[in-house]
Design an enzyme around this catalytic site. Structure first.
Site, PDB file in Angstrom:
ATOM      1  N   ARG A  13       0.843  -1.205   0.000  1.00  0.00           N
ATOM      2  CA  ARG A  13       0.000   0.000   0.000  1.00  0.00           C
ATOM      3  C   ARG A  13       0.883   1.262   0.000  1.00  0.00           C
ATOM      4  O   ARG A  13       0.964   1.979  -0.989  1.00  0.00           O
ATOM      5  CB  ARG A  13      -0.943  -0.037   1.211  1.00  0.00           C
ATOM      6  CG  ARG A  13      -2.093   0.934   1.119  1.00  0.00           C
ATOM      7  CD  ARG A  13      -1.750   2.322   1.583  1.00  0.00           C
ATOM      8  NE  ARG A  13      -1.163   2.326   2.929  1.00  0.00           N
ATOM      9  CZ  ARG A  13      -0.551   3.387   3.456  1.00  0.00           C
ATOM     10  NH1 ARG A  13      -0.446   4.504   2.777  1.00  0.00           N
ATOM     11  NH2 ARG A  13      -0.028   3.327   4.660  1.00  0.00           N
ATOM     12  N   ASP A  14       1.595   1.508   1.067  1.00  0.00           N
ATOM     13  CA  ASP A  14       2.403   2.733   1.189  1.00  0.00           C
ATOM     14  C   ASP A  14       3.493   2.770   0.117  1.00  0.00           C
ATOM     15  O   ASP A  14       3.861   3.834  -0.386  1.00  0.00           O
ATOM     16  CB  ASP A  14       3.044   2.789   2.587  1.00  0.00           C
ATOM     17  CG  ASP A  14       3.224   4.200   3.114  1.00  0.00           C
ATOM     18  OD1 ASP A  14       3.120   5.141   2.314  1.00  0.00           O
ATOM     19  OD2 ASP A  14       3.490   4.366   4.321  1.00  0.00           O
ATOM     20  N   HIS A 207       4.963   3.999  12.951  1.00  0.00           N
ATOM     21  CA  HIS A 207       5.076   3.948  11.480  1.00  0.00           C
ATOM     22  C   HIS A 207       6.094   5.015  11.082  1.00  0.00           C
ATOM     23  O   HIS A 207       5.767   6.200  11.017  1.00  0.00           O
ATOM     24  CB  HIS A 207       3.687   4.209  10.881  1.00  0.00           C
ATOM     25  CG  HIS A 207       3.635   4.298   9.390  1.00  0.00           C
ATOM     26  ND1 HIS A 207       2.953   3.390   8.609  1.00  0.00           N
ATOM     27  CD2 HIS A 207       4.167   5.193   8.518  1.00  0.00           C
ATOM     28  CE1 HIS A 207       3.057   3.728   7.325  1.00  0.00           C
ATOM     29  NE2 HIS A 207       3.787   4.826   7.245  1.00  0.00           N
ATOM     30  N   HIS A 209       9.104   6.647   8.583  1.00  0.00           N
ATOM     31  CA  HIS A 209       9.726   6.740   7.256  1.00  0.00           C
ATOM     32  C   HIS A 209      11.200   7.060   7.458  1.00  0.00           C
ATOM     33  O   HIS A 209      11.576   7.730   8.415  1.00  0.00           O
ATOM     34  CB  HIS A 209       9.041   7.832   6.423  1.00  0.00           C
ATOM     35  CG  HIS A 209       7.723   7.397   5.864  1.00  0.00           C
ATOM     36  ND1 HIS A 209       7.449   7.396   4.506  1.00  0.00           N
ATOM     37  CD2 HIS A 209       6.606   6.924   6.456  1.00  0.00           C
ATOM     38  CE1 HIS A 209       6.216   6.958   4.307  1.00  0.00           C
ATOM     39  NE2 HIS A 209       5.677   6.668   5.473  1.00  0.00           N
ATOM     40  N   CYS A 240       8.025   9.284  -1.614  1.00  0.00           N
ATOM     41  CA  CYS A 240       8.133   9.652  -3.018  1.00  0.00           C
ATOM     42  C   CYS A 240       9.535   9.319  -3.516  1.00  0.00           C
ATOM     43  O   CYS A 240      10.514   9.803  -2.965  1.00  0.00           O
ATOM     44  CB  CYS A 240       7.859  11.144  -3.166  1.00  0.00           C
ATOM     45  SG  CYS A 240       7.729  11.618  -4.875  1.00  0.00           S
ATOM     46  N   ASN A 249       9.489   4.191   3.582  1.00  0.00           N
ATOM     47  CA  ASN A 249       9.295   3.632   4.919  1.00  0.00           C
ATOM     48  C   ASN A 249      10.594   2.951   5.348  1.00  0.00           C
ATOM     49  O   ASN A 249      11.404   2.589   4.515  1.00  0.00           O
ATOM     50  CB  ASN A 249       8.208   2.538   4.877  1.00  0.00           C
ATOM     51  CG  ASN A 249       6.835   3.085   4.607  1.00  0.00           C
ATOM     52  OD1 ASN A 249       6.468   3.297   3.463  1.00  0.00           O
ATOM     53  ND2 ASN A 249       6.076   3.315   5.642  1.00  0.00           N
TER      54      ASN A 249
HETATM   55 ZN    ZN Z   1       3.684   6.027   5.520  1.00  0.00          ZN
END
Ligand code: ZN
Length: 305
Positions: A13-14, A207, A209, A240, A249
């Protein structure tokens, strides 16, 4: 520190949503199934966002329908609102949990979702009510919990107030997202110490990054606060990928390697996970940021002999 941690793989997903070139549905399904064979117990397989807004995930229905995962894997989907949840619910038997998100900062929420934080929370309340009626586990994700690219600092009290609202709505788990990689370990300690006191009995998830290379340092700070639930992306997908070299991530294999070296259990086969990340790198056709993909796992002398 916890003796074992739970890891939710969010790369499908991410990660996939941020790839400039769309990945073929069959490739996504193959990569998700590889992840399912690594011992991961939680996988976020896709997001039911509007296809015109996120064309990379326009095949959410097909991915959810096709991916075959072992019985012990908790499958979750991200939804922006109740309409997204209704799309997912046409395949109710294919998933176990629903993740709903809101940003801690007003500007990021408007940029990301086109509405105010208050309106997002009101929508999430309806979405979670519907999810709970379907016996889905509900997870609330707070984006920009450690800082906002538009507003800068986000007060901890504001983040925790959103966390409390999510719990009242029925979230069993609250994830704190460092969406653009602004967190540092001191701040992580402050936020999770406060969150543990403010949200007793709730599963708290980190979570991170790795945008500025501080992802695993932040994991250590969270572990020291007793956090035992993390989200990460195989290969370090996510974020990105422009400019070239920008990271996403924290890489699941980097996280698992560090945890295993610290004698913290994950239930994950690191070798199989690296193979899944390698397959993602081949499919996507550019070098991914994960350190373990380049260096391989640590090998001690007994294993080298
Ligand atoms: Zn994220």
């Amino acid at each position: 520190m916890p003796a074992s941690v739970r890891i939710r793989e969010v790369g499908p997903r991410d990660g996939f949503q941020n790839e400039p070139k769309a990945i073929a549905t069959a490739d996504k399904v193959r990569l998700i199934e590889l992840l399912g064979g690594t011992g991961l117990r939680r996988i976020e397989v896709t997001s039911f966002v509007r296809p015109d807004l996120v064309p990379q995930l326009a095949d959410a229905e097909q991915v959810l329908a096709a991916a075959r995962l072992p019985a012990g894997v908790a499958v979750s989907v991200l939804v922006p609102n109740q309409r997204g949840l209704e799309r997912a619910l046409r395949q109710r038997s294919r998933f176990h949990a629903v993740n709903g998100f809101v940003s801690a900062s007003e500007t990021h929420n408007r940029q990301n979702s086109g509405r105010s934080v208050g309106d997002s929370l009101a929508g999430l309340e309806r979405t979670f009510a519907r999810g709970r009626a379907e016996t889905l586990r509900c997870e609330g994700v707070i984006a920009t919990a450690f800082g906002c690219p538009y507003e800068g600092r986000v007060p901890i009290e504001r983040v925790l107030a959103i966390g409390r609202r999510l719990v009242v709505m029925g979230a069993s788990e609250v994830a704190f997202g460092d969406t653009t990689g602004m967190a540092n370990p001191l701040q992580v300690t402050e936020l999770f110490a406060a969150a543990r006191a403010a949200l007793p009995g709730v599963e708290l998830t980190a979570h991170f990054h790795n945008t500025r290379g501080q992802g695993l340092a932040n994991v250590l700070a969270a572990l020291q606060c007793g956090v035992a639930s993390f989200e990460s992306s195989f290969g370090e997908l996510g974020g990105c990928p422009v400019p070239v070299g920008a990271t996403g991530n924290i890489a699941t294999e980097d996280l698992v390697s560090m945890l295993h070296e610290m004698r913290i259990e994950t239930g994950i086969d690191l070798g199989a996970l690296i193979e899944a990340a390698r397959a993602a790198q081949q499919t996507i056709g550019r070098r991914l940021g994960s350190h373990l993909l380049s260096a391989g796992p640590v090998r001690w002398s007994a294993e080298l002999a």
